[in-house]
Design a protein around this motif. Structure first.
Motif, PDB file in Angstrom:
ATOM      1  N   GLY A   9       0.803  -1.222   0.000  1.00 50.27           N
ATOM      2  CA  GLY A   9       0.000   0.000   0.000  1.00 50.27           C
ATOM      3  C   GLY A   9       0.829   1.262   0.000  1.00 50.27           C
ATOM      4  O   GLY A   9       0.304   2.356   0.210  1.00 50.27           O
ATOM      5  N   SER A  10       2.115   1.134  -0.241  1.00 44.23           N
ATOM      6  CA  SER A  10       3.006   2.296  -0.181  1.00 44.23           C
ATOM      7  C   SER A  10       3.571   2.686  -1.545  1.00 44.23           C
ATOM      8  O   SER A  10       4.603   3.353  -1.613  1.00 44.23           O
ATOM      9  N   ASP A  50      -6.913   4.536  -2.597  1.00 47.86           N
ATOM     10  CA  ASP A  50      -7.122   3.378  -1.724  1.00 47.86           C
ATOM     11  C   ASP A  50      -7.344   2.158  -2.612  1.00 47.86           C
ATOM     12  O   ASP A  50      -8.449   1.906  -3.076  1.00 47.86           O
ATOM     13  N   TYR A  51      -6.283   1.414  -2.859  1.00 50.66           N
ATOM     14  CA  TYR A  51      -6.357   0.316  -3.812  1.00 50.66           C
ATOM     15  C   TYR A  51      -6.172  -1.069  -3.201  1.00 50.66           C
ATOM     16  O   TYR A  51      -6.420  -2.074  -3.863  1.00 50.66           O
ATOM     17  N   LEU A  52      -5.767  -1.156  -1.957  1.00 56.25           N
ATOM     18  CA  LEU A  52      -5.467  -2.464  -1.375  1.00 56.25           C
ATOM     19  C   LEU A  52      -6.670  -3.405  -1.330  1.00 56.25           C
ATOM     20  O   LEU A  52      -6.515  -4.613  -1.492  1.00 56.25           O
ATOM     21  N   ASP A  53      -7.870  -2.888  -1.142  1.00 58.16           N
ATOM     22  CA  ASP A  53      -9.054  -3.744  -1.113  1.00 58.16           C
ATOM     23  C   ASP A  53      -9.304  -4.439  -2.446  1.00 58.16           C
ATOM     24  O   ASP A  53      -9.978  -5.465  -2.491  1.00 58.16           O
ATOM     25  N   ARG A  91      -4.816   3.971 -11.095  1.00 58.63           N
ATOM     26  CA  ARG A  91      -5.328   5.291 -10.711  1.00 58.63           C
ATOM     27  C   ARG A  91      -6.589   5.612 -11.513  1.00 58.63           C
ATOM     28  O   ARG A  91      -7.598   6.066 -10.972  1.00 58.63           O
ATOM     29  N   CYS A 130      -9.570   3.604 -10.321  1.00 60.17           N
ATOM     30  CA  CYS A 130     -10.126   4.061  -9.045  1.00 60.17           C
ATOM     31  C   CYS A 130     -10.650   5.487  -9.083  1.00 60.17           C
ATOM     32  O   CYS A 130     -11.485   5.863  -8.259  1.00 60.17           O
ATOM     33  N   GLU A 169      -0.270   7.518  -4.437  1.00 59.04           N
ATOM     34  CA  GLU A 169      -0.561   8.252  -3.212  1.00 59.04           C
ATOM     35  C   GLU A 169      -1.978   8.823  -3.278  1.00 59.04           C
ATOM     36  O   GLU A 169      -2.385   9.419  -4.280  1.00 59.04           O
TER      37      GLU A 169
END
Length: 106
Positions: free
Chosen positions: A21-22, A30-33, A76, A79, A27
């Motif tokens: 997530g880094s 929120d893409y981890l899900d 990006r 999302c 930046e």
């Protein structure tokens, strides 16, 4: 033929930042899900990364940061509907190739 240490290092680093997530090029996104809820989006990111990555004759990676940017720009845009990759993706960048056989050929 084995993949080069340069390729291995580039891929490992990209995978680490994507999965932790880094990833600095994402930046504020929120893409981890997506790893659990929409894995095909993540699959496309990695496909773009390896399709765009270029190696010299010795297997040294020439454009890791550009491949990273092309790959993460896809996520990006996925999302954030107000973002679009520039330039638009070409078919070869987003191609998904067949998986390997179920059994190794060794």
């Amino acid at each position: 033929m084995k993949l080069s240490n340069s390729f291995s290092g580039a891929l490992r680093t990209f995978v680490y930042f994507m999965s932790s997530g880094s990833q600095n090029t994402l930046e504020g996104i929120d893409y981890l899900d997506l790893y659990g809820s929409d894995p095909s989006a993540i699959e496309q990111v990695f496909a773009i990364y390896v399709n765009v990555l270029e190696l010299d004759k010795k297997g040294n990676v020439l454009n890791a940061k550009y491949a990273e940017k092309r790959a993460t720009d896809y996520l990006r845009a996925y999302c954030d509907p107000n973002f679009s990759a520039d330039p638009p993706y070409e078919d070869w960048e987003t191609a998904l190739y067949s998986p390997p056989p179920l059994n190794d050929q060794i």
